[in-house]
Scaffold this active site. Structure first.
Site, mmCIF file in Angstrom:
data_model
loop_
_atom_site.group_PDB
_atom_site.id
_atom_site.type_symbol
_atom_site.label_atom_id
_atom_site.label_comp_id
_atom_site.label_asym_id
_atom_site.label_seq_id
_atom_site.Cartn_x
_atom_site.Cartn_y
_atom_site.Cartn_z
ATOM 1 N N MET A 79 0.826 -1.200 0.000
ATOM 2 C CA MET A 79 0.000 0.000 0.000
ATOM 3 C C MET A 79 0.868 1.261 0.000
ATOM 4 S SD MET A 79 -2.904 -1.199 2.741
ATOM 5 C CE MET A 79 -3.911 0.278 2.544
ATOM 6 N N HIS A 80 0.213 2.404 -0.180
ATOM 7 C CA HIS A 80 0.771 3.743 0.073
ATOM 8 C C HIS A 80 1.739 4.265 -0.980
ATOM 9 C CE1 HIS A 80 -0.974 3.041 4.000
ATOM 10 N NE2 HIS A 80 -0.070 2.136 4.310
ATOM 11 N N ASP A 236 -2.700 -5.114 1.008
ATOM 12 C CA ASP A 236 -2.131 -6.376 1.487
ATOM 13 C C ASP A 236 -2.846 -6.944 2.708
ATOM 14 O OD1 ASP A 236 -1.144 -4.308 3.072
ATOM 15 O OD2 ASP A 236 0.949 -4.706 2.625
#
Length: 481
Positions: A79-80, A236
């Site tokens: 992520m991110h 995730d």
């Protein structure tokens, strides 16, 4: 047949799952991280793409008939990360990853520019999230920022390459600090605080919804009978939750990986940023989840194994099953801490050592320190209104029954050991692909994994840990670490 693709930081994994939810085959291709400056962490998105092609090509060699029969593809992954594209959809720079900490100063600037950020997005501004990265780029790479027309997360960029469509789903979007997590929509105010508008964002879908169709050339490359549908997919942890069937309010799991996570599914948006609890959309419509995070879980044991020069298995075998707390204390803040402190500068420590403190008791203290950090997560979730009554345990640390028993006593709840091996986010992604193709209800697809054993908290050890937990917390409050 369904294909789950999981884009981690260290590898891309591809997993073939049949209609009975049995794993037919898997392939994994490693990735590397570039660190061009201290605190920087980047990857070239083209490396993700090539690793994915290699992984699916490997499945095609080993399981040609199964790959040809794939009807749906699900995506999961890190992520991110910020993938910056120009007006032609071309990348402008390497992707800035979740573990990049260059934008610490920009986090304060973002919260000052948008005071409602924590309540709208459900999270404290941290360098790992996406939005502060854009402020850093605007400040330090203005020529790049001025060309940005679209910002995609890693798996959304992969979907763009697979389908030609820019689409994101709710769980991953929750980690950007641009999503109104309660409304499940982009926040115009959050975007404006980073100099962006809604037009820079992909359209949003739910994780189990159809989100594009595989490019015809790729379907031909893999000899597929039809062009598979792609599902929205999941970040995730949410994908791992789908794989574990943690999709109903009250479902929970503890992940004992490099970092530690206490994940709880909720029926509504429950932000609690003052204790650094993450509040995200789940991959299913009408559900959310919270996470408490400790940054050094299994990595604490790995660090101690490196110090002692012994394998982790030998340290655990030497320990046995504790009947009482170690007289030593360990703070597992080797790289800072997330929940509940949000303190990136704090560091780990041993305390309470004496001439009688040997390696065995110090090993026990390491395991207990991680357990107490998870108890901090449990109490933070409880303060937000989320009670966790029991949890599955996953991750590399879950192989140690001793550690699970310690954690169960520290948390005061039953913990379930799973019978089957884990397949991580790729299995959850494959389940989401199935739902996108068949329209089946999540409850019909997400059957619970078999549990090998339920470890109940030892009441004597649990009582003793109450006093030890108070010492552990007092050690942090005294600071100076």
């Amino acid at each position: 047949m369904f294909l789950g693709l999981d884009f981690g930081t260290s590898a891309v994994k591809a997993l073939l799952v049949d209609g009975e939810q049995a794993v037919v085959g898997s392939a994994s291709v490693p990735l590397t991280v570039q660190r061009p400056a201290p605190g920087h962490s980047e990857q070239d998105p083209e490396a993700w793409w090539q690793a994915m092609l290699d992984a699916v090509d490997a499945l095609g060699r080993d399981h040609p008939a199964a790959l040809a029969a794939v009807e749906g593809i699900g995506l999961s992954g890190q992520m991110h990360g910020a993938v910056l594209l120009d007006a032609a959809g071309k990348g402008l720079r390497p992707a800035i990853l979740w573990n990049d900490v260059r934008s610490a100063a920009e986090c304060a600037e973002l919260e000052a520019a948008f005071p409602a950020l924590r309540q709208v997005t459900g999270n404290i501004a941290m360098p790992g999230f996406t939005a502060p990265k854009l402020l850093w780029v605007r400040k330090h790479e203005p020529a790049v920022f001025n060309q940005v027309r679209t910002v995609l997360l890693p798996k959304a960029w992969i979907r763009y390459r697979l389908t030609g469509e820019m689409i994101e789903e709710m769980s991953d979007a929750s980690g950007t600090l641009w999503l109104d997590v309660g409304a499940r929509d982009w926040s115009d105010a959050a975007l404006a605080a980073t100099g962006l508008a809604r037009q820079a964002m992909p359209r949003l879908v739910e994780g189990n919804a159809a989100a594009g169709t595989l490019d015809a050339a790729l379907a031909a490359r893999w000899h597929m009978a039809r062009r598979p549908v792609l599902a929205g997919g999941a970040g995730d942890n949410a994908a791992g939750a789908v794989g574990l069937s943690a999709i109903r309010p009250g479902d929970a799991f503890v992940s004992l990986g490099t970092s530690g996570v206490l994940f709880a599914t909720t029926d509504r948006f429950r932000p609690y940023p003052k204790a650094a609890v993450h509040a995200f959309c789940h991959a299913m419509p009408g559900t959310w989840h919270q996470m408490g995070v400790t940054l050094s879980a299994a990595s604490s044991l790995a660090w101690w194994a490196g110090v002692t020069g012994l394998p982790e298995a030998d340290l655990l075998a030497e320990l046995g099953t504790p009947a009482a707390p170690s007289p030593a204390l360990f703070l597992p803040y080797l790289g800072g801490e997330r929940t509940p402190h949000n303190d990136g500068t704090v560091r780990g420590a041993f305390a309470g050592l004496s001439h009688d403190t040997g390696r065995r008791l110090m090993t026990q203290a390491v395991l207990e320190g991680v357990a107490f950090s998870l108890r901090d997560c449990l109490d933070a979730l409880a303060a937000s209104g989320t009670r966790v009554e029991a949890a599955d345990v996953i991750g590399g640390g879950s192989r140690s029954r001793t550690w699970i028993a310690i954690i169960a006593a520290a948390l005061g709840i039953p913990l379930h050991r799973l019978a089957a091996g884990e397949h991580g986010g790729a299995f959850g992604a494959a389940r989401l692909a199935r739902m996108a193709v068949t329209g089946e209800a999540p409850e019909a697809v997400c059957v619970r994994p078999a549990r090998e054993e339920t470890v109940m908290p030892d009441p004597v050890l649990a009582d003793a840990y109450t006093a030890q937990l108070a010492r552990y917390r007092d050690l942090y409050r005294r600071g100076g670490l």
